[in-house]
Scaffold this active site. Structure first.
Site, PDB file in Angstrom:
ATOM      1  CE  LYS A  26       8.637 -19.621  43.347  1.00 22.53           C
ATOM      2  NZ  LYS A  26       7.634 -18.861  42.588  1.00 22.53           N
ATOM      3  CG  HIS A 716      -7.322 -12.614  35.115  1.00 23.23           C
ATOM      4  ND1 HIS A 716      -8.067 -12.596  33.966  1.00 23.23           N
ATOM      5  CD2 HIS A 716      -6.102 -13.060  34.767  1.00 23.23           C
ATOM      6  CE1 HIS A 716      -7.307 -12.995  32.962  1.00 23.23           C
ATOM      7  NE2 HIS A 716      -6.122 -13.289  33.412  1.00 23.23           N
TER       8      HIS A 716
END
Ligand code: GLN
Ligand code: ZN
Length: 783
Positions: A26, A716
């Site tokens: 990540k 969003h």
């Protein structure tokens, strides 16, 4: 292993966690995306994670270790690139798909991903993302059309196979199978078309992959076809048969294993067992009752892979149940025809219990993360071979016994209360019409009242203060004083622009489930129990291990404080029972419906306490209601019944004049609209703006009885919607919903947005509501 395989069962896994013990992958991916690391750094991080996974599996006694289960983002996207199905807009010109094109498909180009905590991203040009079956893992949706052509366009599986070989491990490469790939795809461009018509074009690419792997010395290859857990059309079953007849014939040097997981085979069992492949994997955790049918239908010499260790959940296996099972199957088919495995890829559980110093010994003894599950698989392989390991067995039995009797798990008062719940407890005192009248008298809101979904921007300052408090760098008093300042500013802002029903802003919450889990009994939290949600995003789900109840109020302090600052009715904010359940690792020793009911009772007490503190409206969020739906339609009614009942129990403790809201944010709920109505919330706020109110189609045919706030602000996206745009959306809603029942609100919480966007957007939203009021559509027609 060829000699041994004849007489001895084989242990294997279907896939292994791939973000790294300390989420190295990540971190490397994000550094690369932000231009802070080079591609070689990211690739090195990937190699490191892969090697660590392979070696851990080898050390744990796994015979057949997967490769190509690693991914830089998503295994479905990997397949998209492998077969060269890159959507045209990414400007790919053939050859092997490079990493930047790969990430462009996942994340879009030039648009940052946005995230609201409900697992959705807003990048305009990225491919869509959606949930992988009934997990919280998200895959990148393949884009398919009648013109789609496939060609081998990546060396990833070959490179990884070679890489493992250099470590002395002959891996089993893993691929999403062709029928699952096509079924998960979405038609782009030419409207409706039959995705399966692409199969003949797709299979030769798979065959080429097989040939290359055989050349490299591979023995086994695994194809994941979890579509076997879905309702399949006859054509889809036929396609599965056709696909594996073709692939099995394409490369005789290889042995193919086809894996089903996440559910029962049901009426697909015959299609599954007639696949002409070397081995079949079945999920016996999800479908333990199917074993006999499977054994009956299995054709020699096909091997059977028993998925007997739960790959989806964190509980330690109970050998008292699984050991006799594998022994029985070994006796029935012969140990040499047996493989032992987790039920599905271990991608869905955290990597290791080694890094969990905060979990006490009792709790740890009930758990098994991926590494610990490897030990279970190898134990069960030995059991199937007739080798007993009495020490391991005794430890396992002790843990299972303590789990069955621990007073931390089993609390009589909670069980008795849940058992005593009646239908009346799941019903408000009066029907909606009476409640609506009482609420209107109490709240005296204008027509088209404005509200938000709960959270306001979680700024760096908010996160930093919480982090300092958790580390002990600031005192609880200091932290709470900080939160009061944030809440004060948030309430002031809402008053200033004229929001009719304000909220406190949820600044005290890191996550809408974790916050409640931390305040309820029956939950535990890992320190490093990360699982991949999508791309580089990982979540650390709470572990719901025991009977749930509420030691004390959880949110009342903040809602009451916020209410003290304003005469406007403050809306309290709770996360619903189904969502808490769905986003946790849930205990497997009782029915999920019962666990949901226990959570519901705790939330019910909280709602009542909010009411006592003078809060006139309480929102109980259920964004995960839809994702809890079983994979097969036949399972829907039973699920919906207990899920709806749990919600109703959480809501029904309050008086008529207290307004219950709920919120949902997945656009496709037309097919469960009846159940949504059955929640009997006084107001529901839903996500609609991105689909331009398409969702409201359902309301044209189904008359939704209660009040509704269709979202007019797509949270969003960083874009600030204009007044006219929101008025237009509301006019669409007015066409199907009576004006007197309409609210004006955003799509979802605002926590991922910045104040610079939220301020003008909400001001525009209030202006839009005022225009609608001025139009007077809510007044009865004259005459
Ligand atoms: N009340 C929550 C919030 O506003 C709801 C979030 C969600 O629906 N995912 O953040
Ligand atoms: Zn939402």
């Amino acid at each position: 292993m060829n000699e041994r395989i004849q007489t001895y069962p084989v242990s294997h896994t279907l896939g292994y966690p791939r973000v790294g013990e300390h989420r190295e992958l990540k971190k490397a991916a994000e550094a690369y995306w932000h231009g802070k690391a080079a591609q070689v750094d990211l690739e090195a991080a990937g190699r490191h994670v892969r090697a660590a996974g392979w070696l851990a599996q080898k050390a744990a006694g796994i015979d057949l270790i997967p490769s190509n289960d690693f991914s830089h983002y998503d295994q479905v996207l990997d397949l998209t690139c492998l077969v060269g199905n890159v959507p045209r807009r990414f400007g790919w010109d053939g050859g092997n798909v490079d990493l930047s094109t790969y990430f462009a498909i996942a994340r879009g180009v030039g648009a940052a991903g946005a995230d609201c905590g409900c697992g959705r991203r807003g990048a305009a040009v990225a491919s869509e993302m959606t949930k992988w079956f009934d997990t919280n893992y998200h895959y990148i949706v393949p884009e398919l059309g009648p013109d789609t052509r496939f060609s081998l366009s990546s060396g990833k599986p070959f490179d990884e196979f070679t890489e493992a070989l250099a470590l002395g491990i002959r891996t089993k490469p893993v691929f999403v199978g062709p029928v699952t790939y096509l079924r998960l795809g979405k038609a782009h461009g030419a409207g409706e078309f039959d995705m399966l018509s692409l199969l003949p074009r797709l299979l030769p690419v798979y065959a080429e992959v097989l040939r290359r792997l055989a050349d490299l010395g591979a023995d086994w290859v695994q194809f994941d076809e979890p579509v076997f857990s879905l309702d399949l059309a006859p054509a889809e079953r036929a396609a599965l048969g056709e696909a594996y007849r073709f692939l099995a014939g394409a490369e005789p040097r290889l042995r193919l294993l086809v894996a089903n997981y996440f559910g029962a085979l049901g009426d697909n069992l015959e299609a599954f067992t007639s696949l002409p492949v070397a081995a079949l994997h079945a999920d016996l955790v999800r479908a333990p009752g199917e074993l006999d049918a499977l054994l009956g239908a299995l054709r020699a010499p096909t091997k059977l892979s028993l998925g007997v260790v739960d790959g989806r959940n964190v509980w330690r296996a109970d050998y008292a149940r699984t050991k006799p099972l594998v022994e029985r199957v070994a006796a029935a088919v012969g140990p040499g025809r047996l493989l032992i495995a987790p039920s599905c890829s271990l991608l869905h559980v955290p990597l290791t219990l080694r890094n969990e110093p905060a979990l006490d010994a009792g709790l740890r003894s009930w758990l098994a993360f991926a590494e610990e599950k490897l030990g279970e698989v190898s134990f069960l392989r030995d059991s199937a071979a007739g080798i007993s390991r009495p020490l391991d067995e005794a430890a396992n039995r002790a843990a299972a016994d303590s789990r069955r009797s621990s007073p931390r798990i089993h609390r009589q008062s909670v069980k008795l209360r849940a058992a005593a719940v009646t239908d009346a407890d799941a019903r408000r005192a009066s029907p909606f019409e009476a409640r609506q009248a009482a609420q209107r008298r109490r709240l005296s809101l204008p027509p088209f009242p404005t509200t938000t979904i709960g959270s306001f921007p979680q700024t760096d300052a908010v996160r930093a203060a919480r982090a300092r408090w958790k580390k002990g760098a600031i005192s609880t008093a200091e932290y709470e004083a900080f939160l009061e300042v944030e809440i004060g500013a948030c309430v002031d802002f809402q008053e200033e622009i004229g929001i009719d029903m304000p909220v406190h802003g949820e600044f005290e919450r890191n996550d809408m489930v974790e916050y409640f889990g931390e305040r309820l009994r029956g939950f535990a939290f890992s320190s490093n129990g990360w699982v991949q949600s999508y791309g580089s995003r990982c979540v650390k789900p709470p572990i719901l291990f025991g009977d749930v109840d509420r030691p004390g109020p959880m949110t009342v302090r903040w809602s009451a404080f916020a209410q003290s600052l304003t005469p406007r009715p403050m809306k309290g904010m709770l996360t619903g029972p189904v969502t808490i359940l769905e986003w946790s690792f849930v205990r497997d020793d009782q029915d999920r419906s019962l666990t949901a009911l226990q959570i519901a009772l705790a939330l019910r007490d909280e709602a009542v306490d909010l009411e006592k503190a003078g809060i006139a409206a309480v929102q109980i969020d259920e964004p995960a209601l839809r994702e809890g739906l079983p994979l097969r339609r036949a399972g829907w009614p039973a699920y919906l019944e207990w899920a709806v009942r749990a919600f109703r129990v959480s809501a029904a403790g309050v008086r008529d004049e207290t307004q219950v809201h709920t919120h949902m944010c997945y656009a496709e709920f037309n097919d469960i609209i009846v159940s949504i109505a059955a929640l009997d919330a006084d107001v529901i706020t839903i996500e609609t703006s991105r689909s331009a109110m398409e969702l409201l189609d359902a309301f044209a045919t189904f008359r939704y009885p209660n009040e509704i706030g269709p979202g007019v602000y797509d949270i969003h996206s960083p874009r600030v919607p204009g007044v006219e745009e929101m008025v237009t959306l509301m006019r669409k809603a007015l066409a199907v919903i009576p004006a007197v029942n309409l609210w004006v609100n955003p799509d979802c919480g605002l926590k991922t947005r910045g104040w610079d966007e939220v301020r003008p957007a909400l001001a525009n939203m209030v202006a839009a509501a005022r225009i609608l009021r001025a139009e007077g559509r809510h007044r009865p027609a004259p005459g």
